[in-house]
Design a protein around this motif. Structure first.
Motif, PDB file in Angstrom:
ATOM      1  N   TYR A 248       0.853  -1.193   0.000  1.00  0.00           N
ATOM      2  CA  TYR A 248       0.000   0.000   0.000  1.00  0.00           C
ATOM      3  C   TYR A 248       0.890   1.244   0.000  1.00  0.00           C
ATOM      4  O   TYR A 248       1.736   1.412   0.887  1.00  0.00           O
ATOM      5  N   ASN A 249       0.711   2.107  -0.997  1.00  0.00           N
ATOM      6  CA  ASN A 249       1.422   3.385  -1.023  1.00  0.00           C
ATOM      7  C   ASN A 249       0.716   4.380  -0.102  1.00  0.00           C
ATOM      8  O   ASN A 249      -0.506   4.506  -0.145  1.00  0.00           O
ATOM      9  N   VAL A 250       1.506   5.085   0.691  1.00  0.00           N
ATOM     10  CA  VAL A 250       0.973   6.050   1.654  1.00  0.00           C
ATOM     11  C   VAL A 250       1.562   7.423   1.333  1.00  0.00           C
ATOM     12  O   VAL A 250       2.781   7.613   1.432  1.00  0.00           O
ATOM     13  N   GLY A 251       0.712   8.345   0.920  1.00  0.00           N
ATOM     14  CA  GLY A 251       1.181   9.675   0.562  1.00  0.00           C
ATOM     15  C   GLY A 251       0.292  10.762   1.125  1.00  0.00           C
ATOM     16  O   GLY A 251      -0.806  10.507   1.620  1.00  0.00           O
ATOM     17  N   GLY A 252       0.783  11.988   1.046  1.00  0.00           N
ATOM     18  CA  GLY A 252       0.059  13.118   1.610  1.00  0.00           C
ATOM     19  C   GLY A 252      -0.692  13.954   0.596  1.00  0.00           C
ATOM     20  O   GLY A 252      -1.337  14.936   0.968  1.00  0.00           O
ATOM     21  N   TYR A 297       9.439  12.716  -6.844  1.00  0.00           N
ATOM     22  CA  TYR A 297       8.669  11.582  -6.341  1.00  0.00           C
ATOM     23  C   TYR A 297       7.222  12.038  -6.187  1.00  0.00           C
ATOM     24  O   TYR A 297       6.954  13.174  -5.798  1.00  0.00           O
ATOM     25  N   ALA A 298       6.300  11.141  -6.472  1.00  0.00           N
ATOM     26  CA  ALA A 298       4.883  11.433  -6.250  1.00  0.00           C
ATOM     27  C   ALA A 298       4.166  10.119  -5.987  1.00  0.00           C
ATOM     28  O   ALA A 298       4.362   9.140  -6.711  1.00  0.00           O
ATOM     29  N   ILE A 299       3.356  10.090  -4.954  1.00  0.00           N
ATOM     30  CA  ILE A 299       2.650   8.875  -4.541  1.00  0.00           C
ATOM     31  C   ILE A 299       1.186   8.933  -4.967  1.00  0.00           C
ATOM     32  O   ILE A 299       0.492   9.930  -4.716  1.00  0.00           O
ATOM     33  N   ASP A 300       0.741   7.861  -5.602  1.00  0.00           N
ATOM     34  CA  ASP A 300      -0.680   7.666  -5.858  1.00  0.00           C
ATOM     35  C   ASP A 300      -1.216   6.802  -4.713  1.00  0.00           C
ATOM     36  O   ASP A 300      -0.948   5.597  -4.648  1.00  0.00           O
ATOM     37  N   ALA A 301      -1.950   7.411  -3.804  1.00  0.00           N
ATOM     38  CA  ALA A 301      -2.431   6.724  -2.595  1.00  0.00           C
ATOM     39  C   ALA A 301      -3.892   6.313  -2.700  1.00  0.00           C
ATOM     40  O   ALA A 301      -4.582   6.175  -1.687  1.00  0.00           O
ATOM     41  N   ARG A 302      -4.364   6.081  -3.922  1.00  0.00           N
ATOM     42  CA  ARG A 302      -5.777   5.740  -4.074  1.00  0.00           C
ATOM     43  C   ARG A 302      -6.102   4.316  -3.610  1.00  0.00           C
ATOM     44  O   ARG A 302      -7.215   4.044  -3.168  1.00  0.00           O
ATOM     45  N   LYS A 303      -5.137   3.397  -3.683  1.00  0.00           N
ATOM     46  CA  LYS A 303      -5.421   2.021  -3.290  1.00  0.00           C
ATOM     47  C   LYS A 303      -5.766   1.919  -1.810  1.00  0.00           C
ATOM     48  O   LYS A 303      -6.748   1.274  -1.422  1.00  0.00           O
ATOM     49  N   ILE A 304      -4.976   2.570  -0.947  1.00  0.00           N
ATOM     50  CA  ILE A 304      -5.245   2.501   0.492  1.00  0.00           C
ATOM     51  C   ILE A 304      -6.557   3.204   0.831  1.00  0.00           C
ATOM     52  O   ILE A 304      -7.284   2.772   1.734  1.00  0.00           O
ATOM     53  N   TRP A 310      -8.555   5.057   4.046  1.00  0.00           N
ATOM     54  CA  TRP A 310      -7.611   5.986   4.684  1.00  0.00           C
ATOM     55  C   TRP A 310      -7.294   7.159   3.754  1.00  0.00           C
ATOM     56  O   TRP A 310      -7.029   6.988   2.567  1.00  0.00           O
ATOM     57  N   ARG A 311      -7.315   8.352   4.339  1.00  0.00           N
ATOM     58  CA  ARG A 311      -6.778   9.562   3.724  1.00  0.00           C
ATOM     59  C   ARG A 311      -6.083  10.372   4.794  1.00  0.00           C
ATOM     60  O   ARG A 311      -6.459  10.307   5.968  1.00  0.00           O
TER      61      ARG A 311
END
Length: 357
Positions: A248-252, A297-304, A310-311
């Motif tokens: 799971y990618n976790v980004g802001g 770098y850039a995170i796509d956090a849509r899966k989590i 989670w957001r």
């Protein structure tokens, strides 16, 4: 019901331990080698708390790991322990190979043996949560889509290569041995207890001391920024509901250039702790770029978000204000971590900073 947290006296680990015990009575055993970035002062508020046990030790010490698992019988291992600074990995990669690769291997083998001894509900409930980084994915162009969990691994520094190797080990131990693992790859964290070699705390600490604010190259390197307590909440979510073997990618959702970050810090300090000599922006300097510096770098956090709901709770504006306020209120903590060795390292790394254009 107990958690074993490796690297729990470091920046992200200590924030996770504090956040966990603020919301749960489930005990935590913290294992940390207390290298330069591990600091027991981060956990000072837990002194005397029966829910927390601290163990000084190395994740490469299999005998110690086996003893802790047998004694405390944790339902999960949350693995933060890592050498994590790119610049240090360039100057001394050996420590990164040992901790990040050998240490993860040692933990996996100990966890496999322990899990194999469990039965019934204990065996079903056990988890090995591996905490990793978006840097394993390499660098993005300005128009490229953000990293998803299926992005190919293209590490560009000794640090990111060592973390990529540890990710692969965790994956292999799941697919080969069935070890119940989950992995999270996070973007750049910031917040309380951040060791002042990293960008945001270094800028705050140097500005307050009237020292140059060194920015690599042109300052246009882009990172996604994640408030550390949001990261802690994401780990709780994945530990509770993440699918076994998944990443799971976790980004802001906060892409910022390094120069934007430094300007924001300066402006907040101008507001909260004004300097009679003028704006802190006057201290900005540019230094030679480091080797192999990833551009974006850039995170796509849509899966989590899709799977676990989670957001992040903090925007960058709210999180960075809390961070600057914390450093202003905790000058003693900063003074204690800034040993002579740390000061020498910063001077050697950044050298003589060039005047700001």
């Amino acid at each position: 019901m107990t958690l074993l947290v490796t690297g729990g006296a470091g920046f992200i680990g200590s924030n996770f331990v504090l956040d966990w015990l603020a919301q749960s009575d489930e005990p935590v055993v913290t294992l940390d080698a207390l290298t330069y970035a591990g600091n027991l002062e981060n956990l000072a508020s837990l002194q005397g708390d029966a829910r927390h046990t601290f163990v000084h030790g190395d994740i490469c010490d299999r005998v110690l790991i086996d003893r802790l698992l047998a004694q405390h019988r944790p339902r999960a291992i949350v693995h933060f322990a890592a050498e994590s600074h790119v610049d240090r990995s360039i100057h001394g990669p050996g420590a990164f190979m040992r901790t990040n690769i050998e240490g993860t291997y040692t933990l996996l083998e100990a966890a496999r043996a322990f899990w194999g001894s469990l039965q019934g509900g204990e065996r079903e409930a056990f988890r090995f949560h591996h905490v990793s980084t978006d840097e394993v994915y390499g660098s993005l162009g300005s128009a490229d889509a953000a990293f998803t969990e299926t992005h190919p691994y293209e590490p560009n520094s000794p640090y990111s290569a060592s973390k990529a190797a540890s990710d692969h080990l965790v994956r292999a131990w799941h697919h080969t041995y069935g070890l119940p693992v989950v992995t999270t790859n996070c973007s750049n964290n910031y917040g309380p207890f951040h060791f002042p070699e990293k960008l945001i705390p270094l800028m705050i600490v140097n500005a307050l001391a009237g020292k140059p604010l060194p920015i690599y190259g042109d300052g246009q390197n882009v990172r996604d920024w994640l408030y550390v307590r949001d990261h802690a909440s994401a780990i709780r979510a994945v530990l509770a509901g993440g699918r076994l073997g998944e990443t799971y990618n976790v980004g802001g959702w906060n892409e910022k250039t390094n120069l934007e970050i430094v300007h924001t810090v300066c402006d907040l300090l101008d507001e909260l702790h004004p300097d009679a000599a003028g704006s802190y922006r006057r201290l900005i300097t540019y230094v030679q770029d480091r080797p192999g510096h990833d551009r974006r770098y850039a995170i796509d956090a849509r899966k989590i978000e899709r799977e676990l709901g989670w957001r992040p709770a903090e925007t960058f504006e709210t999180g960075i204000r809390k961070t600057v306020q914390w450093y202003l209120a905790n000058a003693d903590w900063v003074a204690h971590v800034q040993s002579g060795a740390y000061r020498d390292w910063v001077a050697r790394q950044y050298g003589e900073a060039a005047p700001s254009p």
